[in-house]
Design an enzyme around this catalytic site. Structure first.
Site, PDB file in Angstrom:
ATOM      1  N   ASP A 153      -5.575   2.822  12.708  1.00  0.00           N
ATOM      2  CA  ASP A 153      -6.865   2.155  12.513  1.00  0.00           C
ATOM      3  C   ASP A 153      -7.742   2.314  13.741  1.00  0.00           C
ATOM      4  O   ASP A 153      -8.960   2.376  13.630  1.00  0.00           O
ATOM      5  CB  ASP A 153      -6.647   0.681  12.196  1.00  0.00           C
ATOM      6  CG  ASP A 153      -6.149   0.501  10.767  1.00  0.00           C
ATOM      7  OD1 ASP A 153      -6.993   0.277   9.893  1.00  0.00           O
ATOM      8  OD2 ASP A 153      -4.940   0.625  10.526  1.00  0.00           O
ATOM      9  N   ASN A 169      -2.389   0.050  14.488  1.00  0.00           N
ATOM     10  CA  ASN A 169      -2.236   0.395  13.075  1.00  0.00           C
ATOM     11  C   ASN A 169      -1.589  -0.765  12.332  1.00  0.00           C
ATOM     12  O   ASN A 169      -1.231  -1.784  12.923  1.00  0.00           O
ATOM     13  CB  ASN A 169      -1.390   1.671  12.935  1.00  0.00           C
ATOM     14  CG  ASN A 169      -1.466   2.258  11.530  1.00  0.00           C
ATOM     15  OD1 ASN A 169      -2.557   2.394  10.969  1.00  0.00           O
ATOM     16  ND2 ASN A 169      -0.333   2.595  10.954  1.00  0.00           N
ATOM     17  N   GLN A 179       0.823  -1.215   0.000  1.00  0.00           N
ATOM     18  CA  GLN A 179       0.000   0.000   0.000  1.00  0.00           C
ATOM     19  C   GLN A 179       0.855   1.263   0.000  1.00  0.00           C
ATOM     20  O   GLN A 179       0.504   2.263  -0.630  1.00  0.00           O
ATOM     21  CB  GLN A 179      -0.933   0.025   1.218  1.00  0.00           C
ATOM     22  CG  GLN A 179      -1.985  -1.073   1.231  1.00  0.00           C
ATOM     23  CD  GLN A 179      -1.631  -2.151   2.224  1.00  0.00           C
ATOM     24  OE1 GLN A 179      -0.486  -2.587   2.280  1.00  0.00           O
ATOM     25  NE2 GLN A 179      -2.598  -2.602   3.010  1.00  0.00           N
TER      26      GLN A 179
END
Length: 349
Positions: free
Chosen positions: A239, A249, A198
């Site tokens: 997150d 996270n 990502q």
């Protein structure tokens, strides 16, 4: 604040499209090499797309709420208000079950089910009113993201190189947009973020679209880059942030935070608000994904067939490694969150 124009990246403009007969989700598994959409005509199709990582980070917020609009359209033809609500609640449960650690979905589902309860027994066009409420929730989230970005930019100095990890969605984009508008020159180092890359694909491409100087490094180069003096700030999304100040996270965040403390580099975690329902990390379900995903990359096997895999999707960074939590309300010490956040609300990157 200057009048410098900022080009917002593709992933912020075309991530989830809500159409009259379907939801179209930009397939982040292949972007930017391909711009491909996954078409979802049902809630189940949306749920599978989220589970299969078609969209990640803040994307599931929009995908799940769009999926609820599909359910509302189906529910509109049901005979009673309670039947409509039951249909939506079942859809919400399915969507919430797709990703346990990142609580964007749970938050928006709870909020929109509340909207549905207010609408179900009225004479309004149920499906149209529910869609309007959903789009309003999207715009409210975008506005909170812009506010977070302004606060995020305040901790960046002109000339800084910021290291980030994974795809931080609106938090990193709005922070960098605000820094550019403030006339600051910023460079970014993106970790590649295995196994989905990502950082190498989504973050690096999006920030480069904005005109920033971006460098991609492999996941094992972070501490070395800090040791060489190449990094002035570590900034990631979260997150989830607990009320105790623990940052949940993408796995790999913890090791970067440890290295940042060693080299006296401030680490800021970005989240719209901490989760008041999570007092500490024990209250956060930690997702473990299919171990096979750690043995492949972009569909290609990268490990020997004789080895097993392990894929904990998230890790927990304790508050003593965190210089501050950047939120839509301001920047706060990780240990002081309960003083500033007392009630449940929308949260997440």
């Amino acid at each position: 604040m200057s009048d410098i124009a900022v080009t917002m990246p593709t992933l912020m403009r075309e991530s989830v499209l809500l159409e009259p007969d379907r939801v179209r989700i930009l397939d982040r598994r292949v972007f930017p090499f391909e711009t491909r959409f996954v078409d979802c005509a049902t809630v189940e199709a949306v749920a599978r797309a989220i589970e299969e990582m078609v969209t990640q980070s803040g994307g599931p917020f929009y995908a799940a709420s769009a999926g609820l609009v599909l359910a509302a359209r189906e529910a509109a033809s049901l005979a009673t208000a309670e039947a409509r609500l039951d249909h939506l609640r079942a859809a919400g449960r399915r969507l919430v079950a797709t990703r346990a650690t990142n609580d964007h979905i749970a938050g928006v589902v709870k909020s929109l089910i509340g909207e549905a309860e207010a609408l179900a027994g009225t004479d309004v066009d149920f499906a149209a009113a529910f869609e309007a409420a959903t789009r309003a929730a999207w715009e409210a989230r975008r506005e909170r993201g812009r506010s977070l970005g302004r606060h995020g930019a305040s901790v960046i100095a002109d000339g800084d190189t910021v290291m980030t990890h994974c795809w931080a969605e609106a938090t990193i984009v709005e922070t960098m947009a605000a820094a550019i508008r403030a006339g600051k020159t910023v460079k970014v180092i993106c970790t590649e973020t295995r196994p989905y890359l990502q950082g190498a694909r989504l973050t690096a491409h999006s920030l480069a679209e904005m005109g920033l100087h971006v460098t991609v490094i492999t996941d094992n180069m972070g501490a070395h880059a800090m040791d060489r003096g190449l990094v002035q700030r570590l900034m990631t999304a979260a997150d989830r942030v607990t009320m105790s100040g623990h940052v949940v996270n993408k796995v790999g965040t913890l090791q970067l935070a440890i290295a940042a403390q060693r080299y006296r580099i401030p680490y800021f975690a970005m989240v719209q608000a901490p989760d008041p329902r999570a007092a500490g990390p024990a209250d956060v379900p930690m997702e473990e994904r299919d171990p096979q995903e750690s043995l492949t990359c972009m569909g290609q096997r990268t490990a020997t067939p004789l080895a097993q895999g392990w894929y904990p999707a998230f890790d927990v960074t304790p508050p003593d490694l965190v210089s501050g939590i950047v939120t839509s309300k301001g920047v706060f010490p990780a240990a002081a969150l309960p003083v500033h956040f007392q009630s449940a609300g929308d949260h997440g990157p």
